[in-house]
Design an enzyme around this catalytic site. Sequence first.
Site, PDB file in Angstrom:
ATOM      1  N   HIS A  22       0.836  -1.205   0.000  1.00  0.00           N
ATOM      2  CA  HIS A  22       0.000   0.000   0.000  1.00  0.00           C
ATOM      3  C   HIS A  22       0.871   1.255   0.000  1.00  0.00           C
ATOM      4  O   HIS A  22       0.570   2.223  -0.702  1.00  0.00           O
ATOM      5  CB  HIS A  22      -0.911   0.010   1.234  1.00  0.00           C
ATOM      6  N   ASP A 119      -6.333   5.358   3.249  1.00  0.00           N
ATOM      7  CA  ASP A 119      -6.382   3.975   2.775  1.00  0.00           C
ATOM      8  C   ASP A 119      -7.604   3.261   3.348  1.00  0.00           C
ATOM      9  O   ASP A 119      -8.411   3.848   4.075  1.00  0.00           O
ATOM     10  CB  ASP A 119      -5.081   3.267   3.200  1.00  0.00           C
ATOM     11  N   SER A 280       7.676  -9.551  -2.375  1.00  0.00           N
ATOM     12  CA  SER A 280       8.268  -9.781  -1.062  1.00  0.00           C
ATOM     13  C   SER A 280       7.287 -10.322  -0.039  1.00  0.00           C
ATOM     14  O   SER A 280       7.690 -10.767   1.033  1.00  0.00           O
ATOM     15  CB  SER A 280       8.866  -8.468  -0.539  1.00  0.00           C
ATOM     16  N   HIS A 359       2.945 -12.905  -9.633  1.00  0.00           N
ATOM     17  CA  HIS A 359       1.751 -13.069  -8.819  1.00  0.00           C
ATOM     18  C   HIS A 359       0.635 -12.115  -9.229  1.00  0.00           C
ATOM     19  O   HIS A 359      -0.423 -12.103  -8.608  1.00  0.00           O
ATOM     20  CB  HIS A 359       2.095 -12.840  -7.353  1.00  0.00           C
ATOM     21  N   SER A 364       3.642  -4.886 -10.450  1.00  0.00           N
ATOM     22  CA  SER A 364       4.492  -5.837 -11.168  1.00  0.00           C
ATOM     23  C   SER A 364       4.038  -5.993 -12.608  1.00  0.00           C
ATOM     24  O   SER A 364       4.858  -6.080 -13.527  1.00  0.00           O
ATOM     25  CB  SER A 364       4.476  -7.197 -10.459  1.00  0.00           C
ATOM     26  N   GLU A 367       5.344  -3.087 -14.494  1.00  0.00           N
ATOM     27  CA  GLU A 367       6.780  -3.208 -14.743  1.00  0.00           C
ATOM     28  C   GLU A 367       7.043  -4.159 -15.903  1.00  0.00           C
ATOM     29  O   GLU A 367       7.939  -3.925 -16.725  1.00  0.00           O
ATOM     30  CB  GLU A 367       7.496  -3.703 -13.486  1.00  0.00           C
ATOM     31  N   GLY A 382      -6.103 -12.401  -2.724  1.00  0.00           N
ATOM     32  CA  GLY A 382      -6.747 -11.104  -2.782  1.00  0.00           C
ATOM     33  C   GLY A 382      -6.919 -10.512  -4.160  1.00  0.00           C
ATOM     34  O   GLY A 382      -7.366 -11.179  -5.105  1.00  0.00           O
TER      35      GLY A 382
END
Length: 471
Positions: A22, A119, A280, A359, A364, A367, A382
């Site tokens: 987040h 958030d 991570s 994942h 990601s 990227e 999730g």
Amino acid sequence: MERERKNSSLHVVMFPFFAFGHISPFVQLSNKLSSHGVHISFFSPQPNVTRIRSMLHPSPSSRIVPLTLPPVPGLPSGLASTSDLTPSQSELLKVALDLMQPQIRQLLSQLKPHFVLFDFAQEWLPKMASDLGIKTVFYSVFIALSTAFLTVPARLPEPGTYPALEQVKNPPPGFPATSVAAVKTFEARDFLYMFKSFHDGPCVYDRVISGLKGSSIILAKTCNQMEAPYIQYVKSQFNKPVLLAGPVVPEGRADKLEGKWADWLGRFEAKSVIYCSFGSETFLNDDQIRELALGLELTGLPFLLVLNFPANADASAELGRALPEGLMERVKGKGVISSGWVEQQKILAHSSVGCYLSHAGFSSVMEGLLNDCQLVLLPQKGDQFLNSKLVSGDLRAGVEVNRRDEDGYFGKEDIKRAVESVMVRVDEEPGKSVRGNHKKWREFVVDKGVQDSFIVDLVKEMEAIARISNT
């Protein structure tokens, strides 16, 4: 062409939940806003400050405001992010966050920002900020599909009752007709977490709905080009301004990869290597590691597999137990399995890397697109499941690994087929169309003028709202 930049009088507080999944999107947006002169005050507990400082671009208009995390029984002192904690300890971060309300009120009273971007976990913030005359912006770090499928009022047709597994498998009433008609059983079972309460606090669903309803504005990390039907559905559910930040594409790295990974990757042909990583905080079990490694071996392509494990786990022992006997000898010189931090953006930018198996975390995914790597998606939890459906279904810019409905099992052949569909059999469906769509969406995300226009428009809209508030 990039629009002309100007200084802004806006002062924005950034207040993400204490998880780097987040924090990172809040930092990325902070960097883009500060480049347009917006003043940023970034809230996070002291133990996170050093890492956040390394991510924030140095700017006279950005500063980090360290918070004091109150003591909570069972929460280790000196640790303030989910990356350092077990899942049960991470739930205690929400308890600590709720106890921080007096501290946050005092800081907001002193700073007097125009907006607070908050958030999912701070559902108490809108009322507090409103009492102080400050506008609140619920900044969703998830794609609009995730909000539309899971966290809209229509998800609970009867208030106070939470859905059963079979209900969660299907979209809520009024959901738009898209490629997402349902989710699998194992995915829906994972989504049930949102309706569970821990430590007598509100569940995630209740926190999100309260935050979305209570906020002045909803800000989505997406754009109409990618998610128009879901954005419109969210607007209809909440009946308030929904601003768009665009996909908030991370900036590419100018410096090149050096050292052992550069040397190893340099041995292979352009676009021939599979890079595989799950971030991570996403961990595979022993069976998944074994089938994944065997599937990569079956492709016959060179691969670099990076696996991480929970805090305090012995990575060498975990790998030793999970990897098939004899695998490392068979793939010697062609396949490498590692653990720990790597320079991911630089690896993805290397000329020999042609496929990114991940994942499906949306940063990601971005990227991978930025660096022209074909996308193979293996979501684990999730919002990753819905990210994968957007990319492989609506956008058709990647391929999701096939999995069993009940428990999510995948085998080595499933890995092999998914990779080969974008790396080997490129003249066949779905590979040909996927590669074509991947190219189209890559051109969109690397267009600096288009991406910058989202931030320019966002700043203008926020400035207009701030002016109206002051009149």
